[in-house]
Design a protein around this motif. Structure first.
Motif, PDB file in Angstrom:
ATOM      1  N   VAL A 408     -36.651   7.877  57.166  1.00  0.00           N
ATOM      2  CA  VAL A 408     -37.022   7.619  55.768  1.00  0.00           C
ATOM      3  C   VAL A 408     -35.836   8.125  54.951  1.00  0.00           C
ATOM      4  N   VAL A 409     -35.093   7.208  54.340  1.00  0.00           N
ATOM      5  CA  VAL A 409     -33.813   7.595  53.737  1.00  0.00           C
ATOM      6  C   VAL A 409     -33.672   7.054  52.320  1.00  0.00           C
ATOM      7  N   ARG A 410     -32.776   7.704  51.579  1.00  0.00           N
ATOM      8  CA  ARG A 410     -32.425   7.140  50.277  1.00  0.00           C
ATOM      9  C   ARG A 410     -31.254   6.166  50.456  1.00  0.00           C
ATOM     10  N   ALA A 411     -31.260   5.108  49.675  1.00  0.00           N
ATOM     11  CA  ALA A 411     -30.230   4.074  49.819  1.00  0.00           C
ATOM     12  C   ALA A 411     -28.914   4.551  49.216  1.00  0.00           C
ATOM     13  N   THR A 412     -28.206   5.407  49.961  1.00  0.00           N
ATOM     14  CA  THR A 412     -26.905   5.851  49.479  1.00  0.00           C
ATOM     15  C   THR A 412     -25.941   5.912  50.665  1.00  0.00           C
ATOM     16  N   GLY A 413     -24.670   5.590  50.411  1.00  0.00           N
ATOM     17  CA  GLY A 413     -23.620   5.686  51.439  1.00  0.00           C
ATOM     18  C   GLY A 413     -24.023   5.057  52.749  1.00  0.00           C
ATOM     19  N   GLY A 414     -23.722   5.785  53.826  1.00  0.00           N
ATOM     20  CA  GLY A 414     -23.995   5.274  55.176  1.00  0.00           C
ATOM     21  C   GLY A 414     -25.472   5.090  55.477  1.00  0.00           C
ATOM     22  N   LEU A 415     -26.333   5.772  54.726  1.00  0.00           N
ATOM     23  CA  LEU A 415     -27.776   5.585  54.950  1.00  0.00           C
ATOM     24  C   LEU A 415     -28.159   4.155  54.584  1.00  0.00           C
ATOM     25  N   ALA A 416     -27.619   3.683  53.470  1.00  0.00           N
ATOM     26  CA  ALA A 416     -27.910   2.310  53.032  1.00  0.00           C
ATOM     27  C   ALA A 416     -27.356   1.296  54.029  1.00  0.00           C
ATOM     28  N   ASP A 417     -26.246   1.647  54.686  1.00  0.00           N
ATOM     29  CA  ASP A 417     -25.598   0.686  55.587  1.00  0.00           C
ATOM     30  C   ASP A 417     -26.202   0.661  56.977  1.00  0.00           C
ATOM     31  N   THR A 418     -26.877   1.721  57.370  1.00  0.00           N
ATOM     32  CA  THR A 418     -27.321   1.780  58.767  1.00  0.00           C
ATOM     33  C   THR A 418     -28.838   1.622  58.936  1.00  0.00           C
ATOM     34  N   VAL A 419     -29.609   1.838  57.862  1.00  0.00           N
ATOM     35  CA  VAL A 419     -31.067   1.730  57.997  1.00  0.00           C
ATOM     36  C   VAL A 419     -31.550   0.505  57.221  1.00  0.00           C
ATOM     37  N   GLN A 420     -32.270  -0.365  57.913  1.00  0.00           N
ATOM     38  CA  GLN A 420     -32.782  -1.578  57.244  1.00  0.00           C
ATOM     39  C   GLN A 420     -34.234  -1.360  56.865  1.00  0.00           C
TER      40      GLN A 420
END
Ligand code: ADP
Length: 485
Positions: A408-420
């Protein structure tokens, strides 16, 4: 077309000299490149704490003169192999600069004291002086973080014109952490033997009357990148730019974002000896044995219907723990359990520990660094929480996916790029407790549905390896060679 011949230059290299994630990247990316048939080598300082018994070395260069400040020092160069590979590692030996003090003199490596700046300037200069004597010539110098940021500066000023050996070298500068900039005073120019006039980029340096090595690297390298495409865009804005966004905007066209990978052999739920029960997508059901072990360890109620949320993180302002703390009431009410492993800011540590005391039946905080417990949490949790304020790339969310624990992530940096979102995890946008709350509600609903298992397995199947990132780096190296040939 020229094939890339790469020399990585860095302050850290796993397993020889590791402080943080920089060491992992510098240790892992060359392995993936080598698998693709690339000629890649690595150069680091020969720090006193590197044990030559553990890593047998050979001296290949003796007493190479290096003019530095108003003296001439000499360096020896040793070689060894990156363990488990045939990759050559060069180590620059100069007792005065590298023998004491570990990798960084300062504990955090954030400030870059004058002594530290001097150490790494010397490393860069010694590397350039040694290069023509190695009997092997790279065509790209891949420089990492501020420690090696002056290498492109020297190539464009001191070494540029009168020597064809250096003239053909290209540079790629990778920003792993924009917060560590290596800021020092102008005395550095004397040490580095670069005149103010020769350094047009000085006018654009971040502050007055100081010199920021990161800025110099950004402005003089042939291309630059950071560790995820989203973070590469974010750092062009004042919110994420750490004061360097105006400088980064000048290089916008040459700035790339390439996500890091994880070592999928080390992080593998089928073979991990740290976890109570191994499992795969085929035997996903066995993951629940890890959950039970984690619930027991934390003293939680052994209820399979209640999901455990895990956090493994440095406890700093970056990581969004203030959002978690803002949801005290909801954490108390919701049918969930929360386990946190981390160390860092004493204030955050205290707040989390106080809350965990109040909610002892459902929240547990471990304030330590513990690699085994980290794996137990990745494997035993049902969700992995990473509500970061910013995240250049992030490893935690990738490890969690590999272990079938939707992040469960916030859409920032690599989190936005790796979690769909809704495929491999749950992604929220605003940096607010309300947005995190909505994401937690979504997770709780999802956990009761068959879709949850599909999501967990989709994460496990996702290609998070370095091989994919290495292919993207290869395209960038080739581009560099073409655009300058
Ligand atoms: P950062 O590099 O900003 O700290 P990342 O997510 O990129 O964050 O990497 C952190 C890595 O360190 C992850 O592999 C995480 O599991 C590990 N880690 C962080 N804190 C701890 C801890 N207290 N104990 C064990 N491992 C930890």
């Amino acid at each position: 077309m020229q094939q890339p011949r790469l020399l990585f230059l860095a302050a850290e290299l796993n397993p020889f000299a590791k402080v943080g994630g920089l060491a992992d990247v510098v240790g892992a990316l060359p392995k993936a490149l080598k698998k693709q048939g690339v000629d890649v080598r690595i150069m680091i300082p020969k720090y006193g704490m590197i044990d030559p018994k553990q890593y047998p070395m050979q001296r290949v260069l003796r007493r190479v003169p290096v003019k530095f400040y108003n003296r001439t020092y000499t360096v020896d160069v040793y070689t060894t192999r990156l363990p488990g590979t045939s990759i050559t590692v060069y180590l620059i030996d100069q007792k005065h600069f590298f023998d004491t003090g570990g990798v960084y003199y300062s504990k955090t490596a954030f400030v870059g004291t004058f002594k530290e700046v001097e150490r790494f300037l010397f490393f860069g200069r010694a590397a350039l002086e040694s290069l023509p004597r190695l009997g092997w010539k790279p065509n790209i110098l891949h420089c990492h973080d501020w420690h090696t940021a002056f290498i492109p500066v020297w190539l464009k000023t001191v070494y540029c014109c009168d020597n064809s050996f250096y003239a053909s070298l290209r540079t790629l500068y990778t920003i792993h952490n924009l917060a560590n900039q290596g800021i020092s005073n102008l005395k550095v120019l004397k040490v580095a033997q670069v005149s103010r006039k020769a350094l047009p980029s000085l006018e654009r340096d971040a502050r007055n009357n100081d010199i920021d090595l990161m800025v110099q690297g950004i402005l003089t390298s042939d291309a630059l990148n950071t560790v995820s495409p989203t973070y590469a865009r974010e750092i062009l804005t004042p919110e994420f730019g750490e004061h360097l966004d105006p400088v980064l905007r000048l290089r916008k066209r040459d700035l790339y974002g390439i996500v890091n990978g994880i070592d999928t052999e080390v992080f593998n739920p089928e073979t991990d000896s740290h976890i109570p029960q191994r499992y795969s997508t085929q035997s996903f059901d066995r993951k629940k044995i890890n959950k039970e072990a984690l619930q027991r360890l934390c003293g939680f109620e052994m209820d399979s219907r209640v999901p455990i949320f895990g956090i493994v993180s440095r406890l700093t302002n970056q990581k969004g723990l203030d959002l978690v703390l803002a949801l005290r009431r909801e954490l108390a009410q919701f049918p969930l359990q929360l386990v946190i492993l981390g160390t860092g800011d004493p204030k955050i540590e205290r707040s989390l520990a106080t809350l965990a005391k109040r909610l002892a039946h459902k929240m547990r905080v471990f304030l330590k660094f513990d690699a085994k417990l980290a794996q137990t949490i990745y494997a035993g949790s049902n969700f992995f929480l990473m509500p970061s304020r910013f995240e250049p790339c992030g490893l935690g969310q990738m490890i969690a996916m590999r272990y079938g624990t939707p992040p469960v992530v916030r859409a920032t940096g690599g989190l936005a790029d790796t979690v769909q979102h809704s495929k491999t995890g749950i992604v929220f946008h605003e940096y607010t407790p309300q947005a995190l709350l909505a994401a937690l509600r979504t997770a709780l609903r999802l956990y009761q549905q068959p879709r949850y298992i599909a999501m967990a397995k989709a994460g496990m199947r996702k290609d998070l390896s370095w091989e994919r990132s290495a292919q993207v780096y290869m395209r960038l190296y080739r581009k560099l060679l073409i655009s300058h040939s």
